[in-house]
Every structure is written in structure tokens, then in C-alpha cells.
Scaffold this motif. Structure first.
Motif, PDB file in Angstrom:
ATOM      1  N   UNK A 129     -96.708  62.432  16.046  1.00 57.14           N
ATOM      2  CA  UNK A 129     -95.934  63.606  16.476  1.00 57.14           C
ATOM      3  C   UNK A 129     -96.341  64.878  15.751  1.00 57.14           C
ATOM      4  N   UNK A 130     -97.032  64.761  14.613  1.00 58.55           N
ATOM      5  CA  UNK A 130     -97.452  65.960  13.890  1.00 58.55           C
ATOM      6  C   UNK A 130     -98.663  65.611  13.014  1.00 58.55           C
ATOM      7  N   UNK A 131     -99.314  66.645  12.467  1.00 56.89           N
ATOM      8  CA  UNK A 131    -100.485  66.454  11.633  1.00 56.89           C
ATOM      9  C   UNK A 131    -101.769  66.760  12.392  1.00 56.89           C
ATOM     10  N   UNK A 165    -108.991  64.459  16.612  1.00 52.80           N
ATOM     11  CA  UNK A 165    -108.353  65.477  15.775  1.00 52.80           C
ATOM     12  C   UNK A 165    -108.249  66.798  16.540  1.00 52.80           C
ATOM     13  N   UNK A 166    -107.622  67.753  15.907  1.00 60.94           N
ATOM     14  CA  UNK A 166    -107.552  69.091  16.478  1.00 60.94           C
ATOM     15  C   UNK A 166    -108.950  69.707  16.550  1.00 60.94           C
TER      16      UNK A 166
END
Length: 339
Positions: A129-131, A165-166
Motif C-alpha cells: 500500500x505504500x513505499x 518499483x517507482x
């Protein structure tokens, strides 16, 4: 002196396809190649059904009739059935193919008769949900092949794990475990059925640090089957080391440049001697002058450098260039000039 000198081959292909409901369809196809009294004729039906935006079912049944130039004849059928499912976390598909010994097609791509072949893949994706890690998960592909006498031929089991990843950054690791059984009917130089056990593994990385730049690298090492043995010899295991680099850059809004290079080295496992090297360099340039006009260039360098002790491949170094000018006033109407 060739009796076929001056002769002509005629090919006919026709298809009718009908959409039914949402993302579903039925179709029939007929393909025929005629040459000096010989022919290869294929006909069949296929379907695709989408159920509740999660399940997809598709299949095809085709039969062929062939008469060769020496008046010998053959016939056979192909049956395929597929099912797939996908949701936010789980994805899998399964396919079964049955190809008769007498089936062949001169108007399409076909590589191996007399097989029964189930294969499929499964993957599960975790979505934090985050990171910085957007998703990660594992997958596996497997395939088994028999002939119609029940003789096992091939088995493949290929697991992998991927992390996304982003900034469009991806990292994956993969393994391959493979068994191949080749018969004298596959290679006349084989005195009997021979089993080959090969395996390998590698990793892949790609990223796009900005909207105008992207690059990636894939490395693989292991063993595989040399399907191009020296004259008079059967296939054998060879070591393989493969590296693939791709690079995309957009220096200006209308210009898109893409290039890739792949190097494959095949070697004798016992001595380390090189069996053959493959080089493949491809570059693609696209200029989008406006909404309707575009210019494309593709350049390729392909090279095979063999060692005749281990392979019958020829020494080839080829350069190709293609240019295409496109005028697309609206979807459905286009004009092309290419060289």
C-alpha cells in the motif's frame, strides 16, 4: 534441368469473423496452396469467449489435406483449447494442443507434428500500500509434450520472481529446467532416442529515470541444446552465455530513438571451445512530423560466427536498412512508401 522451372504457385487465404457480444467472436478460415498438381489445403473454425471480465476461453479446430509432387498424400488435424483468468493479484492460463502426425501447412508457420502438448503459467502479485516498491510476485511456466504413442518428449519448468518499483524500474530473476527428447525422425543422425537435460538462470533490470530516457539489461547463462550440429552429427548440449542491452531515448518531441544489442555465445561444456557466436544490433528511429505524417528507419546488423567442429551454421554478416514514410489522415486510411 529443374522440372519446376517456370512453374507458378498459387495461394488462397480467406477468413470470416463475427463478433458476438462483448469481446467474444466466432470465425472460420480456409487456406490453400496449389503447385503443379500438388496442393496443401487447410480449413477450420475458432472461437473466443470473454466471461465476466475475468475468464477468457478460446479454441480452434483445423484439418489439412496434402498431395505432394510425387503424388504421396497425408492428412491430419489440429485441436487447441485455452483458458485464462486474471484479477488484481492472481493470473493464470492453460493451453492444450493436439497435432496429428499427418498435419502440415504450407501457408502458415508450423514446426512439429505428432504431439500432445499441455502448457500453462501461474503468477501471484503482492501490491504494497505504500513505499517505493509498487508490486512484487512470483510466477511459473510449465510445459509437457508427448507423441501420440505416449512417448514423453519435452518437459519445461521455468520459475521467476519480479519486483516493480517507482519510476518504471523493474528487476526480475528467472530459472529454467528443461528436458528434451529427440528421435531419429527428428534428426536422422541420431541412432536412437536421446534425452537432453539443460538448465540455466539469469536476471533482468530496466528503468526509466525520465520521460525521455529508458534502458535495460538482461543476462542469462546455462546449458541448452545445439539444434544446428556439425554435418553427420546429432544435437548435443552446449553452454550458453547471453547478454541483451536495450536503450531508448527521446531527444526531441517528434523524435524517438530505440536501439538494442544482443550477444549469444554457445560453447562446448567439456572444453570451453566456442561453438558459435551470434550478434544482433537493431536500431529504430521514428520521426513524427505531425499527426498524419511519420518517417521510420530500421537498421540491423546480424552476424553468426561458427566453429565448423560443432555446428553446420554458415559464417554470415549481414546489414539491413529499411525506410518507411507514412501518411495516416485518419484510422482506417493510410498511404505508405517504403524501401
Amino acid at each position: 534441368d529443374d522440372p519446376t522451372y517456370g512453374s507458378r504457385t498459387h495461394s488462397y487465404v480467406g477468413r470470416v469473423n463475427r463478433d458476438i457480444g462483448n469481446q467474444s467472436n466466432l470465425g472460420i478460415i480456409y487456406a490453400d496452396q496449389e503447385h503443379m498438381g500438388s496442393f496443401n489445403r487447410n480449413g477450420g473454425a475458432d472461437y473466443r469467449v470473454r466471461v465476466r471480465d475475468r475468464w477468457t476461453f478460446s479454441g480452434q479446430a483445423v484439418t489439412s489435406q496434402t498431395r505432394n509432387l510425387d503424388d504421396s498424400r497425408s492428412s491430419g488435424q489440429v485441436w487447441t483449447q485455452s483458458a485464462s483468468y486474471s484479477d488484481l493479484h492472481t493470473s493464470f492460463w492453460f493451453n492444450y494442443r493436439d497435432i496429428a502426425a499427418g498435419y502440415t501447412t504450407a501457408t502458415g508457420f508450423f514446426n512439429r507434428p505428432d504431439v500432445r502438448q499441455p502448457n500453462g503459467a501461474f503468477s501471484y502479485t503482492f501490491r504494497p500500500s505504500h513505499g517505493p516498491l509498487l508490486s512484487h510476485g512470483f510466477g511459473v511456466y510449465s510445459q509437457r509434450t508427448w507423441d501420440h504413442n505416449g512417448l514423453p518428449l519435452d518437459f519445461y519448468f521455468d520459475p521467476d520472481y519480479s519486483l516493480n518499483f517507482k519510476h518504471s524500474t523493474n528487476l526480475s530473476f528467472f530459472l529454467s529446467f528443461e528436458e528434451d527428447r529427440l528421435r531419429p525422425s527428428d534428426y536422422s543422425a541420431l541412432p536412437r532416442n536421446v534425452d537432453y537435460h539443460s538448465n540455466g538462470g539469469g536476471a533482468s533490470f530496466s528503468t526509466s529515470p525520465g520521460p525521455a530516457l529508458a534502458f535495460g539489461f538482461t543476462g542469462y547463462a546455462g546449458q541448452t541444446v545445439n539444434y544446428y550440429p556439425a554435418d553427420g552429427q546429432g544435437p548435443s548440449l552446449v553452454g550458453i552465455a547471453s547478454d541483451h542491452l536495450n536503450f531508448d531515448v527521446k531527444p526531441a518531441k517528434p523524435l524517438d530513438l530505440s536501439s538494442s544489442y544482443e550477444f549469444d555465445r554457445f560453447s562446448d561444456p567439456a572444453t570451453g571451445a566456442v561453438a558459435y557466436d551470434n550478434h544482433q544490433l537493431v536500431t529504430r528511429w521514428n520521426v513524427q512530423m505531425d499527426k498524419a505524417w511519420s518517417l521510420n528507419f530500421i537498421g540491423e546488423y546480424l552476424a553468426t560466427i561458427p566453429n565448423s567442429t560443432y555446428t553446420n551454421l554458415a559464417n554470415n554478416k549481414d546489414v539491413f536498412g529499411d525506410v518507411l514514410l507514412t501518411y495516416l489522415p485518419h484510422p482506417g486510411t493510410a498511404f505508405y512508401i517504403g524501401y
